[in-house]
Design a protein around this motif. Structure first.
Motif, mmCIF file in Angstrom:
data_model
loop_
_atom_site.group_PDB
_atom_site.id
_atom_site.type_symbol
_atom_site.label_atom_id
_atom_site.label_comp_id
_atom_site.label_asym_id
_atom_site.label_seq_id
_atom_site.Cartn_x
_atom_site.Cartn_y
_atom_site.Cartn_z
ATOM 1 N N UNK A 3 0.899 -1.291 -0.316
ATOM 2 C CA UNK A 3 0.235 0.184 0.111
ATOM 3 C C UNK A 3 1.015 1.002 0.058
ATOM 4 N N UNK A 4 0.413 1.976 -0.685
ATOM 5 C CA UNK A 4 1.178 3.187 -0.786
ATOM 6 C C UNK A 4 0.402 4.672 -0.539
ATOM 7 N N UNK A 5 0.875 5.493 0.060
ATOM 8 C CA UNK A 5 0.378 6.806 -0.304
ATOM 9 C C UNK A 5 1.102 7.848 -0.317
ATOM 10 N N UNK A 6 1.079 9.010 -1.171
ATOM 11 C CA UNK A 6 1.261 9.401 -1.765
ATOM 12 C C UNK A 6 3.337 9.544 -2.084
ATOM 13 N N UNK A 7 3.366 8.176 -2.863
ATOM 14 C CA UNK A 7 4.815 8.374 -2.956
ATOM 15 C C UNK A 7 5.387 7.885 -4.191
ATOM 16 N N UNK A 8 6.317 8.188 -4.947
ATOM 17 C CA UNK A 8 6.496 8.033 -6.347
ATOM 18 C C UNK A 8 6.518 6.450 -6.886
ATOM 19 N N UNK A 9 7.083 5.974 -6.034
ATOM 20 C CA UNK A 9 7.081 4.818 -6.330
ATOM 21 C C UNK A 9 5.605 4.264 -6.037
ATOM 22 N N UNK A 10 5.217 3.297 -7.192
ATOM 23 C CA UNK A 10 4.040 2.355 -7.729
ATOM 24 C C UNK A 10 4.147 1.440 -7.732
ATOM 25 N N UNK A 11 2.854 0.465 -6.803
ATOM 26 C CA UNK A 11 3.172 -0.892 -7.441
ATOM 27 C C UNK A 11 2.063 -1.000 -8.531
ATOM 28 N N UNK A 12 2.643 -1.700 -9.081
ATOM 29 C CA UNK A 12 2.166 -2.767 -10.939
ATOM 30 C C UNK A 12 2.125 -3.950 -10.529
ATOM 31 N N UNK A 13 0.332 -4.951 -11.277
ATOM 32 C CA UNK A 13 0.623 -5.848 -11.950
ATOM 33 C C UNK A 13 1.455 -6.295 -12.302
#
Length: 115
Positions: free
Chosen positions: A69-79
């Motif tokens: 889970x990401x909040x206000x981060x440049x890195x993002x989860x991708x499937x």
């Protein structure tokens, strides 16, 4: 198991999280809490983080056995073919319109040190 990493968040949020998780380094929290508590902690992080950033990694059932889970981060989860990975931005400076290289202030400071 839950790992929660906070960056630039208020001290009150960190204090609230220490009720449930152990702070092993500044802004890094680890613990084993039930799913309901984990969801409530994440909601609290979203409410109290203000301009800060947060990343939560927790265990789930499945092949990978973890979720992000990401909040206000440049890195993002991708499937990616059923596996969740974290995508790092390729050129953060170009995305925000910043020039590459050193600032003028750092060049002046470096030149002053050489004298």
């Amino acid at each position: 198991m839950v790992v929660l990493v906070l960056t630039a968040c208020p001290a009150g949020l960190r204090g609230h999280l220490t009720r449930w998780l152990m702070e092993i380094s500044p802004g890094v929290f680890v613990g084993a809490v039930p799913a309901r508590v984990r969801e409530q902690l994440w909601e609290r992080v979203l409410d109290l983080s203000k301009d800060g950033r947060a990343v939560m990694v927790h265990s789930v059932r499945g092949e990978q056995r973890l979720a992000f889970r990401i909040h206000r981060h440049e890195w993002e989860p991708v499937d990616f073919d059923g596996i969740e990975l974290i995508r790092r931005p390729t050129a953060p400076a170009a995305r925000y319109g910043m020039r590459q290289g050193w600032s003028s202030a750092s060049k002046y400071r470096r030149a002053a040190r050489r004298k």
